[in-house]
Scaffold this motif. Sequence first.
Motif, mmCIF file in Angstrom:
data_model
loop_
_atom_site.group_PDB
_atom_site.id
_atom_site.type_symbol
_atom_site.label_atom_id
_atom_site.label_comp_id
_atom_site.label_asym_id
_atom_site.label_seq_id
_atom_site.Cartn_x
_atom_site.Cartn_y
_atom_site.Cartn_z
ATOM 1 N N LYS A 1 -26.609 23.963 -8.554
ATOM 2 C CA LYS A 1 -25.636 24.605 -8.647
ATOM 3 C C LYS A 1 -24.629 23.498 -8.760
ATOM 4 C CE LYS A 1 -27.424 28.652 -6.399
ATOM 5 N NZ LYS A 1 -26.906 29.585 -5.012
ATOM 6 N N THR A 2 -24.519 21.959 -9.142
ATOM 7 C CA THR A 2 -23.967 21.295 -8.869
ATOM 8 C C THR A 2 -23.272 20.548 -9.800
ATOM 9 O OG1 THR A 2 -25.281 19.936 -6.733
ATOM 10 C CG2 THR A 2 -23.562 18.581 -8.427
ATOM 11 N N PHE A 3 -21.806 20.748 -9.586
ATOM 12 C CA PHE A 3 -21.047 21.093 -11.470
ATOM 13 C C PHE A 3 -22.092 19.849 -12.093
ATOM 14 C CE2 PHE A 3 -17.419 19.387 -14.091
ATOM 15 C CZ PHE A 3 -17.496 19.966 -15.066
ATOM 16 N N PHE A 4 -22.110 18.065 -11.518
ATOM 17 C CA PHE A 4 -22.123 16.607 -12.229
ATOM 18 C C PHE A 4 -23.827 17.237 -12.260
ATOM 19 C CE2 PHE A 4 -18.574 16.045 -9.082
ATOM 20 C CZ PHE A 4 -17.623 15.156 -10.432
ATOM 21 N N GLY A 5 -23.749 16.679 -13.599
ATOM 22 C CA GLY A 5 -25.342 16.485 -14.024
ATOM 23 C C GLY A 5 -26.640 15.988 -13.548
ATOM 24 N N PRO A 6 -27.129 14.884 -13.400
ATOM 25 C CA PRO A 6 -27.837 14.025 -13.179
ATOM 26 C C PRO A 6 -27.421 13.184 -13.279
ATOM 27 C CG PRO A 6 -29.253 16.710 -14.849
ATOM 28 C CD PRO A 6 -27.970 16.033 -14.700
#
Length: 368
Positions: A104-109
Amino acid sequence: MPRELFAPVLGYEGALEMKIVVLAGGLSTERDVSFKSGDMVARALRRKGHQVLLLDVFMGYGDAECDISDIFDRAEEVSVRVEDIPKTAPDIAAIRAGRKDQSKTFFGPNVIAICQAADIVFMALHGADGENGKVQAAFDLFGIQYTGNSYLPCAIAMDKGVAKTFFTAYGIPTPSGITLEKEERQDAAKKAKIHYPCVVKPACGGSSVGVTIVEDPGRLEEALDEAFYWEDEVVIEEYIKGREFSVGVMEDQVLPVIEIAPIRGFYDFKNKYAAGSAVETCPADLPQETSRLMQKYAADVCKALGLTTYSRQDFLLDESGRIFCLEANTLPGMTPTSLLPQEEAVLGMSYDDLCEEIIRISLKKYQK
């Protein structure tokens, strides 16, 4: 750009080659436009001799445990591959579903770690979660240097209803209008005493996605449905019939006025990004006093909103010669048809030099 002017701002004594992340993509309606801007910026900065990685802020790179220690040595190899801008806005739900880790985090891996390893992040994001200050605020907390304005001016400028309040307070003419929340749309729309024609648009959208010119009351509900599909807040404002213009500001320099004349319809998503859909004239064919006043208003917008690096303001000129400011763009497009590069070209600055100039003036905010 003279390299001797570039080095002191960067804080480098010798090597001027930088490790740069060009950040693009995201989850806004301008996702595809952002990639096109980012691809052009990345190519320009590589031509200038920098190590440049074009990164999708939402999809990220690899898995959480991936080794990124040598990622800038492989920058071109792992960069996002970009195609032409589609004629329609992206399917955001499908993009969310396509992320591998489904976080659910906006920043990807690995996005934060890669950006922390860079000398600076070139913000090629457009639209929500790119221009609304959230990414900028996060980067401030993570100690990441980035191009463009800081988080608060971005947040104010992104919300068209809030920006209108600032314009009015600073004496900058703007079309009259109201802001509606989704849950209050029925009662508020009736009480607002809307005059027709009017314009209905998402409060924080961009690239004219979800914008409708409403000619009569019978079309209002349809226009609200379209705008509320994209956001939970919309702006309804008076329709100004006239010519469309834009004025860029680079630090303290106000750029020449550019006129945008769509061949058909208004300056919507298709006309913004399809080659040949609009005639753009810079410097605009205007009386000198009109150009100067429009440029003054562009500078006034920067003062009102606290914009200190670079931006672009959009205007309308009605049939009686009155100027209206529509909005401020805190991360102007850098695509093949974008306006800011055309304005700078009139002053003799190449696209490649413009990309480095944006970095140079953006780095000044970290010298304080």
